[in-house]
Design an enzyme around this catalytic site. Sequence first.
Site, PDB file in Angstrom:
ATOM      1  N   ASP A  41       6.838  -1.383  -1.634  1.00 45.66           N
ATOM      2  CA  ASP A  41       5.403  -1.704  -1.669  1.00 45.66           C
ATOM      3  C   ASP A  41       4.656  -0.830  -2.665  1.00 45.66           C
ATOM      4  OD1 ASP A  41       5.571  -3.712   0.171  1.00 45.66           O
ATOM      5  OD2 ASP A  41       4.957  -2.492   1.885  1.00 45.66           O
ATOM      6  N   LYS A  63       1.282  -5.277  -3.016  1.00 38.87           N
ATOM      7  CA  LYS A  63       0.059  -6.076  -3.046  1.00 38.87           C
ATOM      8  C   LYS A  63      -1.066  -5.190  -3.569  1.00 38.87           C
ATOM      9  CE  LYS A  63       1.362  -9.090   0.806  1.00 38.87           C
ATOM     10  NZ  LYS A  63       2.739  -8.594   0.929  1.00 38.87           N
ATOM     11  N   MET A 172      -7.226   0.922   5.543  1.00 37.80           N
ATOM     12  CA  MET A 172      -7.667  -0.134   4.613  1.00 37.80           C
ATOM     13  C   MET A 172      -9.183  -0.310   4.668  1.00 37.80           C
ATOM     14  SD  MET A 172      -4.521  -2.809   5.245  1.00 37.80           S
ATOM     15  CE  MET A 172      -4.316  -2.387   6.995  1.00 37.80           C
TER      16      MET A 172
END
Length: 530
Positions: A41, A63, A172
């Site tokens: 990731d 991502k 996040m």
Amino acid sequence: MTDSVPMLPPVLLVGAGPGDGAYLTVRAAQALAQAQVLIYDALVDRSLLALVSPDCQLIDVGKRGGQASPTQGVIDQLLVEQWRSGRRVVRLKAGDPFVFGRCTSEIEALRSVGASFEVVPGLSSALAGPLLAGIPLTDPVLSRCFAVASAHQPDALDWEGLARLDTLVFLMAGRSLGEVTQQLIRHGRSPSTPVAVIRAAATPEQRVWVGTVESIALQTERERLSPAIVVVGEVVGLRDFLTPWGQRFSRPVAWTIDPDPLETAPVTAPLPDQALAGQTILVTRSLAQSGSFSQRLQAAGAQVMEVPALEIGPPSSWAALDQAIAQLSQFHWLILTSANGVEAFFGRLQAAGRDARVLAGCQIAVVGKKTAQTLSQFGLQPDFVPPDFVADALVAHFPEDPSDRRILFPRVETGGRDLLVKEFTDRGAEVVEVAAYESRCPKSLTPEAIALLRSGQVSVVTFASSKTVKNFATLLARSGLAIDCLAKTQLASIGPQTSDACREQFDRVDIEATEYTLEGLAEAIETHRP
């Protein structure tokens, strides 16, 4: 019903831990060393990529906001395809795979085709980030509970319930900080509640802002926050009291050569017992093995940068070691001279479906406390440890006549010293050497390390083996740095053989441990007076 499938290696879903690769677990490091395909990731520390073998296929599926990224469905299918190839597949995720790691979708995809898998836990940034910023998540008075939530979709959260909890941790949250604080106030949280925003937790770029629910969004509106951890609760107020503790045990907050007044790192007054306050130390030990050593130096007040001059990986072939394990009953002694050798040997023992009981008729000799401690993790104590923690002492103090003894010696594949084998052979023993691991020189120094060395800001460089000395000299040359960049830097060695390598490469050694262990090296650095 699923079709019958061949016995293929399981897919390993591995947690990389928070930020800096030094927080990787031992099991995760083993998985990386054995990987033939690594699917990783965006937030994974790139230094971890050096732990895989040179022929491992690297696939970046991170991502990234605002950029084209693989969908979860594409990643699921990729895992299945790579598993079907028959290679050892590792899926590396930042933090812990089961904390907002989207593991469920990937496991469902693997199960649908009959693929086996293993989940390797990682240290979640939700726990480590606040700790490394000096913020406790619980307190007997201020916080009897805490909750962790994703702020990726704020509308989906139960704000009424969250607002009543003592301490909240939002992951996040970089882009939605304003909405998070507005929702908390709207649902009854006091606007004066303390808040901390931790950007890039557990990395050298870590930065912390402290404010209130009412003020924090305004304080940080022009800052780049992602990846961010937001902590809400009265425990944030304890940071002023606990900051020396937090920074004493945390990674370095920043390495700044030309400070920007808008991005200055926090300044911490040294604790009274910090003998190394104000010193910058480069640790050249391999990444997976430097943790406790670096922590001790940090606890003594040093700024520590880990610049591994050694990468540990699997040998070119396991065949010789596997064959020796199948014939263990034919050996009188097993000799282990490093923690790497211990881990590799028992890793292959387990891979063969066997355990320590097969060593019942074989005695074990080890060199050094660290090797003995690693052996104890597998439930065994050595039969012999020489009084001096060097391989040469093993033969001199061996507890029996080695003639007619058959000795198994799992060792580094290339570059190791041959004196031990020669001396045992000269005394009549049959020594079977098998490659258990390989150590390589990394491709380059990090830009941060190059900048520190070029500017003469490094106080000490530590060396725990002759190979790290030679590799560090190679890395200096590759980086275009002359040896005189170390003119103001002390060279610290773990023992006589490493000191000899320092003199060969740099014409000097400034500090040498009297006990040839990492603890001895740390003590020598702490007590040395130039």
